[in-house]
Scaffold this motif. Sequence first.
Motif, mmCIF file in Angstrom:
data_model
loop_
_atom_site.group_PDB
_atom_site.id
_atom_site.type_symbol
_atom_site.label_atom_id
_atom_site.label_comp_id
_atom_site.label_asym_id
_atom_site.label_seq_id
_atom_site.Cartn_x
_atom_site.Cartn_y
_atom_site.Cartn_z
ATOM 1 N N GLY A 115 0.786 -1.219 0.000
ATOM 2 C CA GLY A 115 0.000 0.000 0.000
ATOM 3 C C GLY A 115 0.818 1.268 0.000
ATOM 4 O O GLY A 115 0.271 2.357 0.193
ATOM 5 N N SER A 116 2.112 1.166 -0.257
ATOM 6 C CA SER A 116 2.946 2.370 -0.230
ATOM 7 C C SER A 116 2.499 3.392 -1.271
ATOM 8 O O SER A 116 2.607 4.601 -1.041
ATOM 9 C CB SER A 116 4.416 2.003 -0.451
ATOM 10 N N LEU A 117 1.981 2.926 -2.404
ATOM 11 C CA LEU A 117 1.477 3.851 -3.414
ATOM 12 C C LEU A 117 0.346 4.682 -2.854
ATOM 13 O O LEU A 117 0.292 5.908 -3.054
ATOM 14 C CB LEU A 117 1.003 3.062 -4.641
ATOM 15 N N PHE A 118 -0.572 4.051 -2.134
ATOM 16 C CA PHE A 118 -1.710 4.782 -1.574
ATOM 17 C C PHE A 118 -1.273 5.683 -0.430
ATOM 18 O O PHE A 118 -1.815 6.778 -0.246
ATOM 19 C CB PHE A 118 -2.783 3.788 -1.122
ATOM 20 N N ARG A 119 -0.284 5.231 0.339
ATOM 21 C CA ARG A 119 0.248 6.085 1.408
ATOM 22 C C ARG A 119 0.876 7.347 0.824
ATOM 23 O O ARG A 119 0.780 8.437 1.384
ATOM 24 C CB ARG A 119 1.278 5.315 2.226
#
Length: 641
Positions: free
Chosen positions: A245-249
Amino acid sequence: MEFDNPTPGPLLAEINSPADLKKLKPEQLQDVCDELRQFIIDTVSVHGGHFGASLGVVELTTALHYVYDTPEDLLVWDVGHQAYGHKILTGRRDQFHTNRKYGGLSGFPKRTESEYDTFGVGHSSTSISAALGMAVARDLDKSDKKVVAVIGDGAMTAGLAFEAMNNAGAMNSDILVILNDNNMSIDPNVGALKEYLADITTSKTFNKMRDEVYDMLGHFKSAGDKMRKVASRLEKAMTAALTPGSLFRALGFKYYGPVDGHDVDGLRKMMEDLRDVKGPKLLHTVTVKGKGFAPAEREQTKWHASSSPFDKITGKSLAEPKNDDKTELPPKYQDVFGEALVELAAKDENIVSMTPAMPSGSSLWPMMNTFPDRAFDVGIAEQHAVTFAAGLAAEGKKPFCAIYSSFLQRGYDQLVHDVAIQKLPVVFCIDRAGLVGADGPTHHGAYDISFMRAIPNMIISSPLNEQGLRDMMYTASRYDEASWAIRYPRGRATGMDTKDKFEDIEIGKGVCLREGEGVAILSFGPIGKYAMEAADTLAEEGAHIGYYDMRFAKPLDTDLLDEICERYDHIITLEDGARMGGFGSAVAEYIGEKVKRPTLKIMGIPDRIIEHGTQRELHAEIGIDAKGILEQVRPLITVNA
């Protein structure tokens, strides 16, 4: 064939609103899910409709309405294919058998149908933008209602979804986005985002790397505070880069998941916790499209929707044959396009093709299978599809962009800015042009003639039949002076015998199919079949009218129009498109400058939203079928007599 309407299970039978659902104990929710899934299967197997998507979100739907106080809390569905369970739980169970039928429930969430349908949808990737708007309105009103957007991983590929997330993250708005990840839209998903989500749900890279970082830190304890601080920063940097989920973070969202989207109790507990977490949040749920119906789980594209009754155990169709003499059914227009494209591509290596996530619906699979390096599914990204085609055309390729009429609306700026202004020879093969039937107003292809007529450097054509479609495609493949739009409807063609070879057609020229007196009908596209029926009926009554297949809305055949104006007292134009600004308007603009001119009646889609029903029902409603044409022509014949 007669069917009884399905009977809901004992728990579902008592649920007439989410308030009734909330009376149940948490341990009863799985039983509700089982009954809800079975009711959807029972109903769709008899009456047809979208199928796999709703089966995949039964647990998610149940948990949402159990935890959140809908309709006070706002629940926004994306696309709406998956909203059947939502409709059943929100007071429409007993009307659900009318779903997608003329005068019945809409197949999509619809604001005028229920207060639980907070936003009307049908096209993808709108839920986050709409939810953010609702959340900002809530904040301005100083309300405490919750806002939840549900979006599929297919819909997440569209730029609109990321534009909304970028804005929501920057505003730190209190919304929950639920990503329903099943690796499908209608066809299997494509693109880098699909691979990213797959990595999140399957890869062990993060856990392995995290363990290695912790192990490394242990060895640094004797190196002093400076080394420990460096190692700590290294751990944080690696965690930020590798955490699921780093993209969303990076877009400002707190990420939770991935979680099992079929564990209703786990979803309930997660949502109860997330209700109290402020700011933008994304819950990543992993589901199976078609869950609980084995044929739909195995063949997810095929079971996206069913238009006919089927055996709810085996999946075998129960539709009665419509051709008792066993003759072969006519091909669909989309299949005529798909086969012709392969034939043309075999002769011209510069021909390429693309579609925004609709290779099955647009029949691009034959091209993708035969020339995989020259056919592209670009995902749910209509704007990109148009400009991608323009880029190919700029480098000497001949792009055929297969796209639904209602989806081309989303690429209008690109049609103007990237194609027409630069005079690039992109061929737009516009499927689902005109009234499409049960999908209703979000999918009717009513406006393409009108919005394209205003654009320079565009040819707008529509064939009367499948031979005309083949020849238009062939002629367009050899034309490099402008872009070319070829529109054709949803459904089956005429069944005529087509020629093995292609023939050039003269651009901007119509044809006279029947000469007559007094009244002339000018049709544009396959809707002309009704004009032929009407002309045949009148001929049997001893009245002979003229009939012309105009083929082009732009450029108009003005020479032929001059002849018609000289010969006939009355003209009727017929099109399966908006009357305002369409083919009939083009005729009116031209003959309006004549001193002596015939009367003109424009027949097409009126200036109102047309709801859902079969195509024939809708054509009859607005009076553009054979009966409606006869009602317009007969008084004119009487006047002439």
